[in-house]
Scaffold this motif. Structure first.
Motif, short mmCIF file in Angstrom:
data_model
loop_
_atom_site.label_atom_id
_atom_site.label_comp_id
_atom_site.label_asym_id
_atom_site.label_seq_id
_atom_site.Cartn_x
_atom_site.Cartn_y
_atom_site.Cartn_z
N LEU A 119 0.84 -1.19 0.00
CA LEU A 119 0.00 0.00 0.00
C LEU A 119 0.88 1.25 0.00
O LEU A 119 0.66 2.18 -0.77
CB LEU A 119 -0.93 0.00 1.20
N SER A 120 1.89 1.26 0.88
CA SER A 120 2.74 2.45 0.97
C SER A 120 4.07 2.13 1.64
O SER A 120 4.18 1.19 2.41
CB SER A 120 2.04 3.55 1.76
N ASN A 121 5.06 2.96 1.31
CA ASN A 121 6.33 3.02 2.04
C ASN A 121 6.20 4.21 2.98
O ASN A 121 5.74 5.27 2.56
CB ASN A 121 7.52 3.27 1.10
N GLY A 148 2.07 5.40 -7.56
CA GLY A 148 1.09 6.03 -8.44
C GLY A 148 0.44 7.28 -7.88
O GLY A 148 -0.44 7.85 -8.50
N HIS A 149 0.85 7.72 -6.69
CA HIS A 149 0.29 8.93 -6.07
C HIS A 149 1.43 9.87 -5.69
O HIS A 149 2.58 9.47 -5.63
CB HIS A 149 -0.49 8.58 -4.80
#
Length: 175
Positions: A119-121, A148-149
């Motif tokens: 989902l995220s780093n 992608g964000h």
């Protein structure tokens, strides 16, 4: 009270000087400040290593499993030259958050989170000051990178991170 006599402003000014002058004050720190920050880093590391994935109800007819990678925890102590706050410290925590959904709670429990579920780093940075006896929380921030964000940075208060669950960082805060 003048601005020059404010202890908080002196700490902030000294911290700004340390950050602005890389290579200065890089001598190893030894003594109670380093030992206390090392203990805080060890407590933080143990807490983060013990995190287990959490399964919760998600949107309509879905269950979500969220887990965290083993965290990299690094601490740093810098002398300030100030008799009021002789040291400032920093703990940087880097980890990843992964999430998967499933149609039932049992199916979500059975999911093995992999890099495909990333989902995220995240990078959490906590800043402390040492008054000669103990560390005190000053501030924190979280940098989140979601593929992608755009990257997002958010300030964190002590209350934001004072939880004990898998999303909390209470053992990373001085008591």
């Amino acid at each position: 009270m003048s601005l020059a006599s404010s202890p908080l402003l002196r700490v902030l000014a000294t911290t700004a000087l340390i950050v602005a002058l890389p290579g200065c004050n890089n001598a190893p720190v030894d003594g109670p400040a380093q030992a206390a920050l090392d203990a805080l880093v060890a407590s933080c590391t143990r807490h983060l290593a013990a995190r287990e994935p959490v399964v919760r109800p998600g949107t309509a007819a879905e269950w979500t499993k969220t887990g965290y990678s083993p965290a990299q925890v690094q601490g740093e102590v810098k002398p300030t030259g100030s008799p009021v706050t002789p040291y400032v410290g920093k703990i940087v925590i880097k980890d990843n958050e992964a999430r998967a959904t499933a149609p039932s709670e049992a199916a979500a429990q059975a999911v093995t989170l992999t890099p495909a579920h990333l989902l995220s780093n995240r990078t959490h940075t906590f800043i402390y000051s040492f008054d000669g006896k103990q560390w005190a929380w000053q501030n924190g921030q979280r940098l989140t990178k979601i593929p992608g964000h755009s990257d997002a940075t958010e300030p964190l208060t002590r209350a934001d991170v004072d939880g004990t669950g898998p999303q909390g960082f209470a053992p990373c805060l001085p008591r």
